[in-house]
Structures are given as C-alpha cells and as structure tokens.
Design an enzyme around this catalytic site. Structure first.
Site, PDB file in Angstrom:
ATOM      1  N   ALA A  69      -0.902 -16.598 -38.919  1.00 22.46           N
ATOM      2  CA  ALA A  69       0.331 -16.728 -38.134  1.00 22.46           C
ATOM      3  C   ALA A  69       1.504 -17.146 -39.012  1.00 22.46           C
ATOM      4  O   ALA A  69       2.652 -16.844 -38.704  1.00 22.46           O
ATOM      5  CB  ALA A  69       0.128 -17.735 -37.009  1.00 22.46           C
ATOM      6  N   THR A  70       1.211 -17.824 -40.110  1.00 22.52           N
ATOM      7  CA  THR A  70       2.298 -18.205 -41.022  1.00 22.52           C
ATOM      8  C   THR A  70       3.006 -16.950 -41.532  1.00 22.52           C
ATOM      9  O   THR A  70       4.231 -16.835 -41.480  1.00 22.52           O
ATOM     10  CB  THR A  70       1.730 -19.031 -42.203  1.00 22.52           C
ATOM     11  N   GLN A 178      -0.647 -21.499 -30.594  1.00 20.17           N
ATOM     12  CA  GLN A 178      -1.448 -22.528 -29.916  1.00 20.17           C
ATOM     13  C   GLN A 178      -1.725 -22.154 -28.462  1.00 20.17           C
ATOM     14  O   GLN A 178      -2.279 -22.969 -27.714  1.00 20.17           O
ATOM     15  CB  GLN A 178      -0.744 -23.893 -29.977  1.00 20.17           C
ATOM     16  N   SER A 196      -2.997 -16.329 -34.053  1.00 15.62           N
ATOM     17  CA  SER A 196      -3.912 -16.465 -35.173  1.00 15.62           C
ATOM     18  C   SER A 196      -5.346 -16.686 -34.654  1.00 15.62           C
ATOM     19  O   SER A 196      -5.600 -17.680 -33.975  1.00 15.62           O
ATOM     20  CB  SER A 196      -3.453 -17.682 -35.988  1.00 15.62           C
ATOM     21  N   CYS A 320      -0.327 -28.465 -41.018  1.00 15.38           N
ATOM     22  CA  CYS A 320       0.573 -27.724 -41.911  1.00 15.38           C
ATOM     23  C   CYS A 320       1.798 -28.546 -42.319  1.00 15.38           C
ATOM     24  O   CYS A 320       2.661 -28.066 -43.050  1.00 15.38           O
ATOM     25  CB  CYS A 320       1.034 -26.435 -41.236  1.00 15.38           C
TER      26      CYS A 320
HETATM   27  N1  PMP Z   1       2.206 -21.623 -35.525  1.00 15.17           N
HETATM   28  C1  PMP Z   1       1.597 -22.640 -34.902  1.00 15.17           C
HETATM   29  C2  PMP Z   1       2.171 -23.144 -33.601  1.00 15.17           C
HETATM   30  C3  PMP Z   1       0.441 -23.212 -35.445  1.00 15.17           C
HETATM   31  O1  PMP Z   1      -0.155 -24.229 -34.821  1.00 15.17           O
HETATM   32  C4  PMP Z   1      -0.064 -22.705 -36.685  1.00 15.17           C
HETATM   33  C5  PMP Z   1      -1.308 -23.294 -37.318  1.00 15.17           C
HETATM   34  N2  PMP Z   1      -1.282 -24.664 -37.484  1.00 15.17           N
HETATM   35  C6  PMP Z   1       0.615 -21.637 -37.295  1.00 15.17           C
HETATM   36  C7  PMP Z   1       1.730 -21.124 -36.690  1.00 15.17           C
HETATM   37  C8  PMP Z   1       0.141 -21.071 -38.603  1.00 15.17           C
HETATM   38  O2  PMP Z   1      -1.046 -20.379 -38.408  1.00 15.17           O
HETATM   39  P1  PMP Z   1      -1.968 -19.913 -39.624  1.00 15.17           P
HETATM   40  O3  PMP Z   1      -2.846 -21.066 -39.924  1.00 15.17           O
HETATM   41  O4  PMP Z   1      -2.730 -18.751 -39.063  1.00 15.17           O
HETATM   42  O5  PMP Z   1      -1.095 -19.517 -40.736  1.00 15.17           O
END
Ligand code: PMP
Length: 373
Positions: A69-70, A178, A196, A320
């Site tokens: 998702a990042t 989420q 994700s 993160c």
């Molecule tokens: N958006 C939200 C709201 C998240 O909670 C997260 C993960 N902590 C991410 C984006 C990033 O997801 P990913 O770990 O797949 O990069």
C-alpha cells in the site's frame, strides 16, 4: 506469545500460502510472454484481476498491482498530481493519513504542489465544513483514509465524495488499507483507493491500487511491460493469486470476525477505562480491531518493551512511524500533546481469544503499576 498488533501485520492464512505456492509452481512463465505457458500465466493473472473486481463489486475500474500500500499510495498521489498538474496544484488531505501518504505529499510539496490539511473533530471525523472552505477551483486531489491506522476512525467517505462531486476537476483518493478485508465498506465515491493483503492474512510485498478506468496516472516506475501501463515490472502472478484468495477468505468471514473482535474490544475498553491514567483515543467511529489509548506522562515505549518482555506484542503507534515521534492523528483529534506522545495501540483479530485479552490485561496491570502507578 500474545500478538496484539494485527493492524501492523497479520499471519498469512494457510490457504493463501497454498494458492501462492501452487500458482508459483504451476505458472513458471512471465504473464507477458507470448508462448503457451506465458499466455496461460497471462490468462491466470486476468482471472485474479477479475476475481478481485468481482469481490469488491468494481465496474469500469483498473486493478494495479504494486509492492504494497505504500507504493500504491505513492502512485495514486504522485500519479494523479503529476498527470493533472496543468489543471491545478492544490491538494487536500486529512491529519489522520498514514506516513506513506504524508511522505508522498511532502515530496509533492517539494516539487511545487500546495498541500492543505483538513481538521478532525473530537470524534475523529473530518470537519466537512472546513473541507468545503479549503476546496478551490485548482484543487486536483483530496486524500482521506477510510480507517486510520492509529485510532481506527472510520471516515464518512460518502459525505466527502458528495462534497467533491461539486468539483469535477478534483479526484478523490482513499487509503483503505485498514478497512479492506476487515470491515464492511463501500468505496463508490472514490476515484482511486489502495489496500494491502498483508493486513488481512495475505502476503507481504503486494499491494493494490484500484482506479476508475477513465482516470490517468503518471507512472512512477518506468520501463518494462506489465499488467497495466501504470506500473512497470514483470507481474507477480503468484502474489496476485494470493491476494485474490486472501480477499475471498476475508470477505466471506467478515461479519462473524467483526462480531468476535467487537466483543473483545468492548471488554478491553471497559477494563482499560478503569485505570486513572488511561485515556481512550479511539472514538465511537473507530473500527473494532483497533484500540488506541494514551497514558499522559508515561513513556509508552518502555511500557511496550515491558509488555514485550512478558511476551505481549503491541505498538506505541503505527509500525511505519518514526520511533518516539508524536502521533499526528492523536494530536489532531485530542489537541493534547501529552496524549499524542504517550500512545499505545492494541489491534485485534478473529484469531485473538478471550484468554489472550485476559492475559494481556494481567500484564498490562503489572506494567501500569511499574510505569504509571
Ligand atoms: N496505509 C495504511 C492506513 C496502513 O496502515 C499501512 C500499513 N501500516 C499502509 C498504508 C502501508 O501498507 P504496506 O505495509 O502494504 O506498505
């Protein structure tokens, strides 16, 4: 071990791992290759894409596979901003966004975009009147998370979309990381959204960006044929198949899982509220799987480490975020700096048992006596 950090990562389901390994073994070819195994892999990828669209009830939408998702958030925000920069350079986001959204917005700001942030009320919901006031003719993008990763507040996405419908040049991005696979949701009003699979018992290293077909994006990774023109690289077929499977399983079990987690959340809230120093940050609009509390004056990093020593895993913040940082979402909602530096996030799953919660509470009590008593 009592793992209560399911908002950060979930264990992959056995069935998901089986689909991953079966697909990887059976389709040992690049889905873009034009020989028979390549075409078979390409057809299987198209099948996964269709399955994801059907499960999410999507029409006229593209599914873009990313590494998480990042990356999906980066592609959504930078992709829209760079593509439509001639229509305007103004972007609005909430204070509750994940660091991958904030990071992408900071990069856009450095390249000349103007970013405004819209406040939230004490219930965590975005202030819609302020949003209306911030919107301009040159606003090209609004970004809001469906559920924020720290307090778990669920935004009223349809109300935001209804306001934005008066601004045809403005696209609406929703970070649903989420929310997808965790709670019932409708993303009709979003032009793009991200999620994700590792948040719902799928695999790490894969993420999805969904966008309306007519919306264009400036790719952020160039070179190499892929599944779409928006993100280059050999399509990761086994990860796509694993994502489709994880989604299928999570959606099939959504209601009973939510009910189970809601019961645990109620129990936790009731127990934690009894401690004088504990302030509950999650609001009436928070999802049941995330419970954020603060203990003003307590160093919650030490508290977390002590819980860890007892074999109990929770986070102070979203995994993160930079360590020892102020929680931007908690500050935005509580306007209390002491609360924003002393957060602890407990996140639950259908795998969490009553006994896990009881053991967590017993350890919490010991830590509370040591650090806050
Ligand atoms: N958006 C939200 C709201 C998240 O909670 C997260 C993960 N902590 C991410 C984006 C990033 O997801 P990913 O770990 O797949 O990069």
């Amino acid at each position: 071990m009592i793992y209560l950090d399911y908002a950060a990562d979930t264990p992959a389901a056995r069935e998901v791992l089986d689909v991953f390994s079966d697909t990887a073994l059976r389709y040992a070819a690049n889905p873009n290759s034009l020989h028979t195994p390549g075409r078979q892999a390409g057809a299987r990828l198209a099948e996964c894409t269709e399955q994801i669209k059907t499960l999410l009830n999507l029409k006229n939408s593209d599914v873009i596979y990313t590494s998480g998702a990042t990356e999906a958030n980066n592609l959504a925000l930078k992709g829209v901003a760079e593509k439509y920069r001639n229509s305007g350079k103004h972007i609005i986001a909430t204070y509750l966004e994940h660091s991958s959204v904030n990071g992408a917005l900071a990069a856009l700001q450095n390249s000349g975009f103007e970013i405004d942030y819209v406040d939230s009320g004490s219930d965590g919901l975005v202030d819609l009147e302020q949003l209306k006031a911030l919107l301009r003719k040159d606003t090209i993008l609004v970004s809001a998370c469906y559920v924020d990763s720290e307090m778990g507040v669920t935004q009223k996405i349809h109300d935001i979309a209804a306001i934005l419908s008066g601004y045809p040049g403005c696209r609406f991005h929703v970070d649903a990381t989420q929310a997808v696979g965790k709670v019932p949701l409708s993303l009709d009003g979003a032009d793009l959204f991200t999620f994700s699979p590792h948040k719902f018992y799928g695999l790490n290293g894969s993420g999805i960006l969904i966008k309306k077909e007519e919306l264009l994006l400036e790719p952020q990774i160039h070179g190499g044929l892929s599944a779409t023109p928006y993100r280059s690289g050999t399509p990761a077929l086994a990860l796509a198949a694993a994502c489709a499977k994880a989604l299928e399983l999570a959606l099939a079990e959504l209601a009973p899982r939510c009910e189970h987690v809601s019961g645990l959340n109620k129990k936790l809230r009731a127990a934690l509220t009894k401690y004088p120093k504990v302030k509950i940050n999650s609001t009436a609009y928070s999802v049941p799987h995330i419970l954020s509390v603060s203990m003003p004056g307590v160093k919650t990093e030490d508290f977390r480490d002590e819980l860890d020593a007892y074999g109990v895993c929770v986070s102070t913040r979203s995994a993160c975020c930079a360590p020892n940082s102020v929680s931007r979402p908690v500050y935005a909602v509580t306007k209390d700096r002491k609360r924003a530096v002393s957060t602890l996030r407990v996140s639950l799953s259908h795998l969490t048992t009553e006994q896990d919660v009881d053991e967590f509470l017993a350890c919490f009590e010991k830590c509370y006596d040591k650090f806050a008593g």
